[in-house]
Write an enzyme that holds these catalytic residues in place. Structure first.
Site, PDB file in Angstrom:
ATOM      1  N   GLU A 179       0.826  -1.210   0.000  1.00 50.25           N
ATOM      2  CA  GLU A 179       0.000   0.000   0.000  1.00 50.25           C
ATOM      3  C   GLU A 179       0.867   1.270   0.000  1.00 50.25           C
ATOM      4  O   GLU A 179       0.518   2.258  -0.633  1.00 50.25           O
ATOM      5  CB  GLU A 179      -0.925  -0.026   1.225  1.00 50.25           C
ATOM      6  CG  GLU A 179      -1.866   1.138   1.364  1.00 50.25           C
ATOM      7  CD  GLU A 179      -2.944   1.215   0.264  1.00 50.25           C
ATOM      8  OE1 GLU A 179      -3.014   0.302  -0.578  1.00 50.25           O
ATOM      9  OE2 GLU A 179      -3.693   2.204   0.268  1.00 50.25           O
TER      10      GLU A 179
ATOM     11  N   THR B 145     -11.496   8.231 -13.004  1.00 47.57           N
ATOM     12  CA  THR B 145     -10.507   7.675 -12.073  1.00 47.57           C
ATOM     13  C   THR B 145     -10.837   6.239 -11.667  1.00 47.57           C
ATOM     14  O   THR B 145     -10.034   5.565 -11.025  1.00 47.57           O
ATOM     15  CB  THR B 145     -10.337   8.587 -10.840  1.00 47.57           C
ATOM     16  OG1 THR B 145      -9.122   8.231 -10.186  1.00 47.57           O
ATOM     17  CG2 THR B 145     -11.523   8.477  -9.896  1.00 47.57           C
TER      18      THR B 145
END
Ligand code: DMJ
Length: 654
Positions: free
Chosen positions: A523, A634
C-alpha cells in the site's frame, strides 16, 4: 452576530428612510401653522399610522381567501361561507389553535353561522399575521450572505425538482451519440498476445461468476467466506460490482453478462433510500459506471439512472463556498465531512474528482446545473493563494480556505490532478484553464515533492508544511501514466521530459512490486532509513487488488510501445493468479512480503472496473478505446471526448 449583521442593513437605509419621511411630514406641518407637532409626537403618529396600514394590508394580502372574508363581513352573504371544518388551516402553532377553535364551534353552533365565521376569519388573519412577522423576524436575524444562500438554495431546489420530474417522465433531451470509435475489438494479430488477452478475460469471468454466485446484488464479494461484502462508502446503495463491471463486460464482449447486469440495473438499482454515502465514491463508481455503460451501449436506462443519481448528489454542494461535503444523506440532503478530516475540511481528491462526470451529466440531462457546480469548485481553487504553488489536501467548505498544509499526489490529493488534465483532454482541448492549472500544479510538484533515491529511483514524496515524508503510496503510482498522458501538450518543450518522468515513476512502482515476495506491491513504500521502494510498517504492507501500477503500465505501453510494459503487466497477471485467486474469486492480501497468503477476503469492485480492464487493454491493439477519443475516469470508466463540434443538446419539453 445578528446585531452586527443587521447594522449594515439598517443604518444607511434606516437613516435615509427616517430623514426622508420625517422631513416631508414635518415640513408639511410647519407650513400649516403654529400647532406643529414635536418630533416625538411625529414619531408616535408615524408608528400608529404604519401599524394601521400594515394591519389593513395584512388583512388583504395574508388572508388565504380574502374574497370570502369580504363577502362574509361586508355583505353577510352566507353562500361564500363554507362550514368551518372544510377549510384548511395555515401552518404553525397558531393554525392549530384556530383549527381547534373551528372544531369547537362546529360542535356548538350550526354550520354557516356568520358570527362563528367572522371569528374564524379574524383568527386566521391573526394567525397569518403572526406567521409573517415570525418569518420576517427570522430573516432579519440572518446575515446578508445567509439570506442570499437561502434564496439560492430555494431556487436550486426548484431546479432539482424540475430535473427529477424530467428524469421521471422520460423527458431527457435527445443526445447526439456520435459513432463510437473503437468500443470493441482491438484483437491482437500476434497469437501469443491474443492468448494473454484471453487469459485476462477468463479472470474477469472467474471474478464475475463468483460474484454472481455468492453475492449477486450486494456491493462486493467475499471470495473466501463466499458471501456479500458491504462498505459504508455506498450507504445502502447496492450493486457496486455490477455497475463498476458494466463497461469491462462490454469491451470484453461478455454479452450475456452485460445483459444480466443491465436487467439488474433496470429492476433493482435504487437511490430512493435513507442512506449516507461518500459523494466521491458514488460519483466515480456509480455515476461514472452508468454514464460509461450508456455511451457504450446506447441503452437509455443507464442515462436515466445516472442523471437520477446526479440529482441526488446536488445537495452536497449546499455549503457557503460551494465546495461539497464528503458525505451526504441522499434522502434528507444533509451533508457533512469525514470526522477525521482536518478541521472539518473537505478533501481535495474528493471534491476535485467530480468534474468529468458532472460535465457529462449536464450534457446528458440538458441542464447546466451540474457543470455550474464543478466550475464553481474550479473557480474557488483557482482564486486561492497556493503555498509554493501547491494544493493542500484539506479545504474548509465554510470559509473556502485551506486547512492543514498537507500535499500529496497519492491518497487525499491524487485524482484532483488527474481530473485537471483529463478535463482539458475531454473538452477537446478547449478548457485552457484546466490545462494551465494542471501544468502549473505538476511544475510545483516536481520542484517540491519529486526526489531521486540514492540508487536512482524517482519517487513522489508527501509534503507536510514544508517538510518531506519520503513515502510513496500505491495510489501515487497512477501519476506515471498521468505525466505521460499529458506530455504531448506540455509547455516549454517539456514533452520528452514528462514522458521520461512517467517512465521513471513506472520503473519505481515496478520495483515496489518486484521487491516483495508475491510480486504485487504494498500500500505504501518508503525511501528512508536505508530502504528504497519497500514498506517498513506492518500497516502498509497490504495489497487490495488496486489498479494504479497497471494503469501506468497501460498508458506507458500505449504511448511508447516499449515491450517491457507488457512484460511487467504479465508479471502482475501471474502474481494475481498465484496469490490472489481463490476458488470463490480474487482476494486482497494482508502482507505482500509474507510467504504464506493471508487473505483480506474482499474482491474490490475496482478490480473488475479497473485492474482487469487496464490489463486487457495492454494486451489489445491500440484501436480498442483509442486515447484521442476516450477519457478514463478515475475508476477507469469511459467518457467520450466532447468534441468541439458536438451539437448543443436541446431540452425536450414535450
Ligand atoms: C479506485 O476507486 C479509484 O481508482 C480511485 O481513484 C482510487 N482508489 C481506487 C483504486 O485503488
Amino acid at each position: 452576530m445578528p446585531v452586527g449583521g443587521l447594522s449594515p442593513l439598517f443604518s444607511p437605509a434606516g437613516s435615509g428612510l427616517g430623514g426622508g419621511l420625517g422631513g416631508g411630514l414635518g415640513g408639511g406641518r410647519k407650513g400649516s401653522g403654529p400647532a406643529a407637532f414635536r418630533l416625538t409626537e411625529k414619531f408616535v403618529l408615524l408608528l400608529v399610522f404604519s401599524a394601521f396600514i400594515t394591519l389593513c394590508f395584512g388583512a388583504i394580502f395574508f388572508l388565504p381567501d380574502s374574497s370570502k372574508l369580504l363577502s362574509g363581513v361586508l355583505f353577510h352573504s352566507s353562500p361564500a361561507l363554507q362550514p368551518p371544518a372544510d377549510r384548511k388551516p395555515g401552518p404553525g402553532a397558531r393554525a392549530e389553535d384556530a383549527a381547534d377553535g373551528r372544531a369547537r364551534r362546529g360542535e356548538e353552533g350550526a354550520p354557516g353561522d356568520p358570527a362563528a365565521a367572522l371569528e374564524d376569519n379574524l383568527a386566521r388573519i391573526r394567525e397569518n399575521h403572526e406567521r409573517a412577522l415570525r418569518e420576517a423576524k427570522e430573516t432579519l436575524q440572518k446575515l446578508p450572505e445567509e439570506i442570499q444562500r437561502d434564496i439560492l438554495m430555494e431556487k436550486e431546489k426548484v431546479a432539482q425538482d424540475q430535473l427529477s420530474n424530467r428524469v421521471g417522465f422520460k423527458m431527457l433531451p435527445p443526445v447526439d451519440l456520435a459513432p463510437l470509435v473503437g468500443a470493441i475489438d482491438g484483437e491482437p494479430a500476434d497469437a501469443a498476445i491474443r492468448e494473454k488477452r484471453e487469459k485476462i478475460k477468463e479472470m474477469m469471468k472467474h471474478a464475475w461468476n463468483n460474484y454472481k454466485r455468492y453475492a449477486w446484488g450486494k456491493n462486493e464479494l467475499k471470495p473466501v467466506s463466499k458471501g456479500g461484502h458491504s462498505s459504508s462508502l455506498f450507504g445502502n446503495i447496492q450493486g457496486a460490482t455490477i455497475v463498476d463491471a458494466l463497461d469491462t463486460l462490454f469491451i470484453m464482449k461478455m454479452k450475456d453478462e452485460f445483459e444480466e447486469a443491465k436487467a439488474w440495473v433496470d429492476e433493482n438499482l435504487n437511490f430512493n433510500m435513507n442512506a449516507e454515502v461518500s459523494v466521491f465514491e458514488v460519483n466515480i463508481r456509480f455515476v461514472g459506471g452508468l454514464i460509461s455503460a450508456y455511451y457504450l451501449s446506447g441503452e437509455e436506462i443507464f442515462r436515466k439512472k445516472a442523471v437520477e443519481l446526479g440529482v441526488k448528489l446536488l445537495p452536497a454542494f449546499h455549503t457557503p463556498s460551494g465546495i461539497p461535503w464528503a458525505l451526504l444523506n441522499i434522502k434528507s440532503g444533509i451533508g457533512r465531512n469525514w470526522p477525521w478530516a482536518s478541521g472539518g475540511s473537505s478533501i481535495l481528491a474528493e471534491f476535485g474528482t467530480l468534474h468529468l462526470e458532472f460535465i457529462h451529466l449536464s450534457y446528458l440531462s440538458g441542464n447546466p446545473i451540474f457543470a455550474d457546480k464543478v466550475m464553481n469548485i474550479r473557480t474557488v481553487l483557482n482564486n486561492l493563494e497556493k503555498p509554493q504553488g501547491l494544493y493542500p489536501n484539506y479545504l474548509n467548505p465554510n470559509s473556502g480556505q485551506w486547512a492543514q498544509y498537507h500535499v500529496s499526489v497519492g491518497g487525499l490529493g491524487d485524482s484532483f490532478y488527474e481530473y485537471l488534465l483529463k478535463a482539458w483532454l475531454m473538452s477537446d482541448k478547449t478548457d485552457l484553464q484546466a490545462k494551465k492549472m494542471y501544468f502549473d500544479a505538476i511544475k510545483a510538484i516536481e520542484t517540491h515533492l519529486i526526489r531521486k533515491s540514492r540508487n536512482g529511483l524517482t519517487y513522489i514524496a508527501e509534503w507536510k508544511g514544508g517538510l518531506l515524508e519520503h513515502k510513496m503510496g500505491h495510489l501515487t503510482c497512477f501519476a506515471g501514466g498521468m505525466f505521460a498522458l499529458g506530455a504531448d501538450d506540455a509547455p516549454e518543450g517539456l514533452t520528452q521530459h514528462y514522458l521520461q518522468l512517467g517512465a521513471e515513476i513506472a520503473r519505481t512502482c515496478h520495483e515496489s512490486y518486484n521487491r516483495t515476495f508475491v510480486k504485487l506491491g504494498p500500500e505504501a513504500f518508503r525511501f528512508d532509513g536505508g530502504v528504497e521502494a519497500i514498506a517498513t510498517r506492518q500497516n502498509e504492507k497490504y495489497y487490495i487488488l488496486r489498479p494504479e501500477v497497471v494503469e501506468t503500465y497501460m498508458y506507458m505501453w500505449r504511448l511508447t510501445h516499449d515491450p517491457k510494459y507488457r512484460k511487467w503487466a504479465w508479471e502482475a497477471v501471474e502474481a494475481l493468479e498465484k496469490h490472489c485467486r481463490v476458488k470463490g474469486g480474487y482476494s486482497g492480501l494482508r502482507d505482500v512480503y509474507f510467504h504464506k497468503e493471508s487473505y483480506d477476503d474482499v474482491q474490490q469492485s475496482f478490480f473488475l472496473a479497473e485492474t482487469l480492464k487496464y490489463l486487457y487493454l495492454i494486451f489489445s491493439d491500440d484501436d480498442l478505446l483509442p486515447l484521442e477519443h476516450w477519457i478514463f475516469n478515475t475508476e477507469a470508466h469511459l467518457l467520450p471526448v466532447l468534441s468541439r463540434n458536438i451539437k448543443k443538446v436541446e431540452v425536450n419539453e414535450k
